[in-house]
Design an enzyme around this catalytic site. Sequence first.
Site, PDB file in Angstrom:
ATOM      1  CB  THR A  82      -0.908  -0.006   1.240  1.00 32.64           C
ATOM      2  OG1 THR A  82      -1.803  -1.101   1.108  1.00 32.64           O
ATOM      3  CG2 THR A  82      -1.706   1.266   1.376  1.00 32.64           C
TER       4      THR A  82
ATOM      5  CB  SER B  95       2.948  -7.820   1.456  1.00 35.95           C
ATOM      6  OG  SER B  95       1.800  -7.848   2.251  1.00 35.95           O
TER       7      SER B  95
ATOM      8  CB  THR C  95       0.393  -3.316   6.433  1.00 33.75           C
ATOM      9  OG1 THR C  95      -0.850  -3.306   5.742  1.00 33.75           O
ATOM     10  CG2 THR C  95       1.033  -1.943   6.413  1.00 33.75           C
ATOM     11  CG  ASP C  96      -2.718  -7.222   3.829  1.00 31.51           C
ATOM     12  OD1 ASP C  96      -3.088  -6.426   4.708  1.00 31.51           O
ATOM     13  OD2 ASP C  96      -3.331  -7.372   2.753  1.00 31.51           O
TER      14      ASP C  96
END
Length: 332
Positions: free
Chosen positions: A16, A63, A96-97
């Site tokens: 992101t 990710s 971030t995932d």
Amino acid sequence: MKQSKPTIKIIATGGTIAGAGSSRTTTTGYQPGALHIDELLKEIPDLSNLSNIEVEQLFNIDSVDMTMERLLELGKYINQILLEDEIDGVVITHGTDTLEETAYFLHLVVKSSKPVVIVGAVRPATALSTDGPLNIYNGVKVACNKESHGKGILVVLGDRIGSARYMTKTHATTVDTFKALEQGCIGAIVGSNVHFFYKDITYLHTTETVFDITSVHQLPKVSIIYAHQGDESFLYDAVIQSGAKGIVIATTGGYTLSKEAAIGARNALNNDIVVVRSSRLSSGVVSLTHMDTHHGYIVAEALNPQKARMLLMLALTKTNDKEDIQQFFYTY
Ligand code: GLU
């Protein structure tokens, strides 16, 4: 001759933080990994006051697509970069995932005490109030700080500094998503200051681990099985058939396995698959019980399933001995 300002290598991988949406109010349904790191850095001219910056766009992906091949490539690349005298630290940009998985993997395999910081963002680069630029700026600030040496991989988002061992994503959409729920953050960025609350974490990491990925070309396959009411043992059979070397069970609580899960886990153990009990809860410690020693399970201690999987893959590059693997879970 060494320049007075530190030199930080930014390794961009997408997410992101490099995401682009169709409008400035688009905060979902955007494309992660759409923008090149050079475009992101144009928004942060003040970076040059902190350090000399070198960049490498290693990947530009969501990710969730961080494969084990890419993870190994990233780990080897960082180890190679940190051998260079002129590089003082590394900042990785990441979605971030799965950021916590990459962070903990690197925490176990990076062979340097130079600062390595991983940053992400919850709002895409094109959104109003995007959090990416300040997170990158803060990440570089932490990487330049002498006190960041020897602390393992540091996760920097939202003015907080956390250890890769502890930090986890806790909320799908809010900016304040990364937390170390039981252990707390290890530092904060306050204005121009980097402030550490602790010298280091309890567990060993980076140069102190036995893991060396230099000649590892493939990580042993480890799957996670998420326990639930109405569990069925066929999930275990599917994993056994896939050729996995390890299973992490995200058990319902701290101790119990359903009858069906226990049957599946026993089948896995009979096929020489290492079985680790973790918990689907985001806090707490899964400690060793008579059931574990009796059946031959390993416990993940306070590691969540996705981090336990990282440690188990690396452990299986060294040994199949269950006592040794359990020791790794206590030590790292
Ligand atoms: N799924 C995307 C990723 O992990 C977006 C999540 C994020 O970066 O915040 O790359």
